[in-house]
Design a protein around this motif. Structure first.
Motif, PDB file in Angstrom:
ATOM      1  N   ASP A 107      24.079 -54.972 -26.192  1.00 37.26           N
ATOM      2  CA  ASP A 107      24.871 -54.721 -27.388  1.00 37.26           C
ATOM      3  C   ASP A 107      23.946 -54.650 -28.601  1.00 37.26           C
ATOM      4  O   ASP A 107      23.392 -55.657 -29.039  1.00 37.26           O
ATOM      5  CB  ASP A 107      25.908 -55.837 -27.563  1.00 37.26           C
ATOM      6  CG  ASP A 107      26.946 -55.504 -28.624  1.00 37.26           C
ATOM      7  OD1 ASP A 107      26.686 -54.629 -29.467  1.00 37.26           O
ATOM      8  OD2 ASP A 107      28.024 -56.123 -28.602  1.00 37.26           O
ATOM      9  N   PHE A 108      23.787 -53.456 -29.143  1.00 35.48           N
ATOM     10  CA  PHE A 108      22.920 -53.243 -30.298  1.00 35.48           C
ATOM     11  C   PHE A 108      23.707 -53.110 -31.598  1.00 35.48           C
ATOM     12  O   PHE A 108      23.151 -52.718 -32.626  1.00 35.48           O
ATOM     13  CB  PHE A 108      22.076 -51.981 -30.088  1.00 35.48           C
ATOM     14  CG  PHE A 108      21.243 -52.001 -28.843  1.00 35.48           C
ATOM     15  CD1 PHE A 108      20.270 -52.971 -28.645  1.00 35.48           C
ATOM     16  CD2 PHE A 108      21.448 -51.054 -27.847  1.00 35.48           C
ATOM     17  CE1 PHE A 108      19.497 -52.989 -27.489  1.00 35.48           C
ATOM     18  CE2 PHE A 108      20.679 -51.060 -26.693  1.00 35.48           C
ATOM     19  CZ  PHE A 108      19.703 -52.030 -26.516  1.00 35.48           C
ATOM     20  N   GLY A 109      24.997 -53.392 -31.560  1.00 34.39           N
ATOM     21  CA  GLY A 109      25.796 -53.314 -32.766  1.00 34.39           C
ATOM     22  C   GLY A 109      26.581 -52.026 -32.832  1.00 34.39           C
ATOM     23  O   GLY A 109      27.689 -51.927 -32.322  1.00 34.39           O
ATOM     24  N   LYS A 110      26.010 -51.004 -33.448  1.00 36.89           N
ATOM     25  CA  LYS A 110      26.676 -49.706 -33.527  1.00 36.89           C
ATOM     26  C   LYS A 110      26.570 -48.927 -32.226  1.00 36.89           C
ATOM     27  O   LYS A 110      27.299 -47.959 -32.022  1.00 36.89           O
ATOM     28  CB  LYS A 110      26.080 -48.876 -34.673  1.00 36.89           C
ATOM     29  CG  LYS A 110      26.459 -49.364 -36.066  1.00 36.89           C
ATOM     30  CD  LYS A 110      25.949 -48.389 -37.108  1.00 36.89           C
ATOM     31  CE  LYS A 110      26.365 -48.811 -38.508  1.00 36.89           C
ATOM     32  NZ  LYS A 110      25.862 -47.881 -39.539  1.00 36.89           N
ATOM     33  N   VAL A 111      25.652 -49.322 -31.396  1.00 32.29           N
ATOM     34  CA  VAL A 111      25.458 -48.667 -30.103  1.00 32.29           C
ATOM     35  C   VAL A 111      25.415 -49.729 -29.006  1.00 32.29           C
ATOM     36  O   VAL A 111      24.843 -50.805 -29.192  1.00 32.29           O
ATOM     37  CB  VAL A 111      24.146 -47.840 -30.088  1.00 32.29           C
ATOM     38  CG1 VAL A 111      23.762 -47.444 -28.673  1.00 32.29           C
ATOM     39  CG2 VAL A 111      24.296 -46.602 -30.955  1.00 32.29           C
ATOM     40  N   ILE A 112      26.023 -49.432 -27.864  1.00 31.94           N
ATOM     41  CA  ILE A 112      26.017 -50.336 -26.709  1.00 31.94           C
ATOM     42  C   ILE A 112      25.536 -49.563 -25.489  1.00 31.94           C
ATOM     43  O   ILE A 112      26.032 -48.468 -25.195  1.00 31.94           O
ATOM     44  CB  ILE A 112      27.421 -50.898 -26.426  1.00 31.94           C
ATOM     45  CG1 ILE A 112      27.939 -51.672 -27.628  1.00 31.94           C
ATOM     46  CG2 ILE A 112      27.403 -51.799 -25.195  1.00 31.94           C
ATOM     47  CD1 ILE A 112      29.385 -52.097 -27.496  1.00 31.94           C
ATOM     48  N   LEU A 113      24.567 -50.125 -24.784  1.00 29.97           N
ATOM     49  CA  LEU A 113      24.108 -49.566 -23.518  1.00 29.97           C
ATOM     50  C   LEU A 113      24.760 -50.357 -22.385  1.00 29.97           C
ATOM     51  O   LEU A 113      24.548 -51.558 -22.248  1.00 29.97           O
ATOM     52  CB  LEU A 113      22.587 -49.637 -23.412  1.00 29.97           C
ATOM     53  CG  LEU A 113      21.978 -49.349 -22.026  1.00 29.97           C
ATOM     54  CD1 LEU A 113      22.355 -47.953 -21.537  1.00 29.97           C
ATOM     55  CD2 LEU A 113      20.467 -49.531 -22.057  1.00 29.97           C
ATOM     56  N   GLU A 114      25.557 -49.668 -21.594  1.00 30.75           N
ATOM     57  CA  GLU A 114      26.216 -50.254 -20.429  1.00 30.75           C
ATOM     58  C   GLU A 114      25.584 -49.676 -19.165  1.00 30.75           C
ATOM     59  O   GLU A 114      25.458 -48.453 -19.027  1.00 30.75           O
ATOM     60  CB  GLU A 114      27.711 -49.909 -20.456  1.00 30.75           C
ATOM     61  CG  GLU A 114      28.457 -50.269 -19.184  1.00 30.75           C
ATOM     62  CD  GLU A 114      29.744 -49.467 -19.035  1.00 30.75           C
ATOM     63  OE1 GLU A 114      30.395 -49.615 -17.974  1.00 30.75           O
ATOM     64  OE2 GLU A 114      30.090 -48.680 -19.940  1.00 30.75           O
ATOM     65  N   ILE A 115      25.183 -50.552 -18.264  1.00 28.84           N
ATOM     66  CA  ILE A 115      24.617 -50.128 -16.985  1.00 28.84           C
ATOM     67  C   ILE A 115      25.448 -50.756 -15.866  1.00 28.84           C
ATOM     68  O   ILE A 115      25.772 -51.947 -15.924  1.00 28.84           O
ATOM     69  CB  ILE A 115      23.145 -50.545 -16.845  1.00 28.84           C
ATOM     70  CG1 ILE A 115      22.298 -49.880 -17.942  1.00 28.84           C
ATOM     71  CG2 ILE A 115      22.600 -50.183 -15.468  1.00 28.84           C
ATOM     72  CD1 ILE A 115      20.837 -50.307 -17.943  1.00 28.84           C
ATOM     73  N   GLY A 116      25.793 -49.955 -14.876  1.00 27.55           N
ATOM     74  CA  GLY A 116      26.609 -50.480 -13.790  1.00 27.55           C
ATOM     75  C   GLY A 116      26.456 -49.675 -12.520  1.00 27.55           C
ATOM     76  O   GLY A 116      25.625 -48.769 -12.428  1.00 27.55           O
ATOM     77  N   VAL A 117      27.256 -50.022 -11.519  1.00 36.10           N
ATOM     78  CA  VAL A 117      27.251 -49.302 -10.244  1.00 36.10           C
ATOM     79  C   VAL A 117      28.634 -48.697 -10.023  1.00 36.10           C
ATOM     80  O   VAL A 117      29.637 -49.206 -10.518  1.00 36.10           O
ATOM     81  CB  VAL A 117      26.869 -50.229  -9.072  1.00 36.10           C
ATOM     82  CG1 VAL A 117      25.429 -50.677  -9.196  1.00 36.10           C
ATOM     83  CG2 VAL A 117      27.799 -51.435  -8.993  1.00 36.10           C
ATOM     84  N   TYR A 118      28.653 -47.597  -9.278  1.00 39.72           N
ATOM     85  CA  TYR A 118      29.919 -46.923  -9.018  1.00 39.72           C
ATOM     86  C   TYR A 118      30.002 -46.495  -7.558  1.00 39.72           C
ATOM     87  O   TYR A 118      28.988 -46.399  -6.853  1.00 39.72           O
ATOM     88  CB  TYR A 118      30.082 -45.699  -9.924  1.00 39.72           C
ATOM     89  CG  TYR A 118      29.179 -44.549  -9.554  1.00 39.72           C
ATOM     90  CD1 TYR A 118      29.614 -43.537  -8.705  1.00 39.72           C
ATOM     91  CD2 TYR A 118      27.880 -44.467 -10.062  1.00 39.72           C
ATOM     92  CE1 TYR A 118      28.786 -42.480  -8.351  1.00 39.72           C
ATOM     93  CE2 TYR A 118      27.046 -43.421  -9.726  1.00 39.72           C
ATOM     94  CZ  TYR A 118      27.502 -42.427  -8.866  1.00 39.72           C
ATOM     95  OH  TYR A 118      26.664 -41.393  -8.519  1.00 39.72           O
TER      96      TYR A 118
END
Length: 311
Positions: A107-118
């Motif tokens: 969580d960078f504030g104005k931008v969020i990097l989400e990493i996951g599996v699908y």
């Protein structure tokens, strides 16, 4: 196997050229409270839109200038092209089930990097499983929209053309190496040139020095390698392949500054030779690099893709 090996070799260059003075390019502010629940709800909307092929909902979840780095495709630039891509993919796949699980959120504030599996299953196609990246941008109204998306497979598809689409608006290919009106720091190019020599020398030790101690890398058509020990095993095994890099061309298409680091979107082209055979490969990727005490940048998270078009 040869194509995967060549790709892994070259992607080191394209994704690790992560350094430079970081001023004036969309600086991100202080992180906000955890937004995992909100992101899970948004992922639910993405899944529902995929199963029902609801392009109206899909279009409403991306920013106007969003990027898509999809397995086997060149970079797709813009909301319109992304919707065109998924509309054609969903119509042909007959999606039965679609599951996503969040592994990490930065969580960078104005931008969020989400990493996951699908994981996806279909009525008429090979099952797909892999890693995805979502980069969410906070809007003025407080909502989150997808500003970039990426997904890679843990195993190669028997028919890669199942994930390719022709004539998509905003697809980047060939001569368009840098996003329009984006100034790429010259230092990125300097690091890329330095890395070309490292890759040609197949120098495992230098490659490993590019990662943080808890770094993670998802290669093309392979599982994620987490931590120094697993990265070491991966690269030592990979460098046993007898590949000669005849020529390399890499570029940073766009980048995003985040606190103490940078997220880069890249593409590459390579010509290579193995005993008795030569070929060409192209690909894309995203890397999240973090700033170190000596002001250098190291790879903290990375995902790589092979492009199937025009091979």
């Amino acid at each position: 196997m040869i194509l995967r090996a060549v790709y892994t070799l070259v992607v080191i260059i394209g994704l690790t050229s992560c350094a430079g003075e970081q001023k004036g390019h969309d600086e991100i502010q202080t992180p906000k409270p955890d937004r995992k629940t909100t992101i899970e709800i948004l992922n639910g909307k993405l899944i529902s839109a995929a199963i029902t092929n609801n392009t109206d909902v899909l279009q409403s979840l991306y920013t106007k200038n969003a990027l898509l780095l999809a397995e086997y495709m060149p970079i797709i630039d813009g909301n319109t092209g992304i919707v065109q891509y998924y509309d054609q993919i969903f119509k042909r796949q007959n999606l039965k089930t679609y599951e996503k699980e969040i592994s990490e959120i930065f969580d960078f504030g104005k931008v969020i990097l989400e990493i996951g599996v699908y994981k996806k299953s279909f009525e008429n196609a090979q099952e797909q499983a892999g890693q995805y990246w979502n980069i969410w941008r906070l809007q003025e109204d407080g909502n989150l929209l997808l500003d970039a998306e990426s997904f890679g497979l843990f195993n190669p598809l028997e028919n890669p053309s199942a994930l390719t689409v022709d004539a998509v608006q905003g697809t980047v290919w060939g001569t368009q190496k840098i996003r329009m009106n984006v100034a790429i720091p010259l230092e990125f190019d300097a690091y890329a040139a330095l890395m070309e020599n490292t890759v040609r020398d197949r120098d495992t030790k230098k490659v490993l020095e590019m990662y943080t101690t808890d770094g993670a890398y998802t290669p093309f058509s392979d599982t994620t390698k987490v931590g120094a020990e697993n990265l070491s095993k991966h690269y030592y095994a990979y460098h046993k392949n007898p590949v000669i890099i005849d020529s390399i061309e890499t570029a940073t298409y766009d980048y995003l500054l985040v606190p103490n680091g940078v997220i880069r979107f890249t593409q590459f082209y390579v010509e290579w030779t193995v005993p008795g055979y030569s070929g060409k490969s192209q690909g894309t990727g995203i890397s999240y690099c973090t700033r170190q005490a000596d002001n250098s940048l190291k790879i903290h998270r990375q995902i790589a893709h092979h492009t199937h078009l025009h091979q």
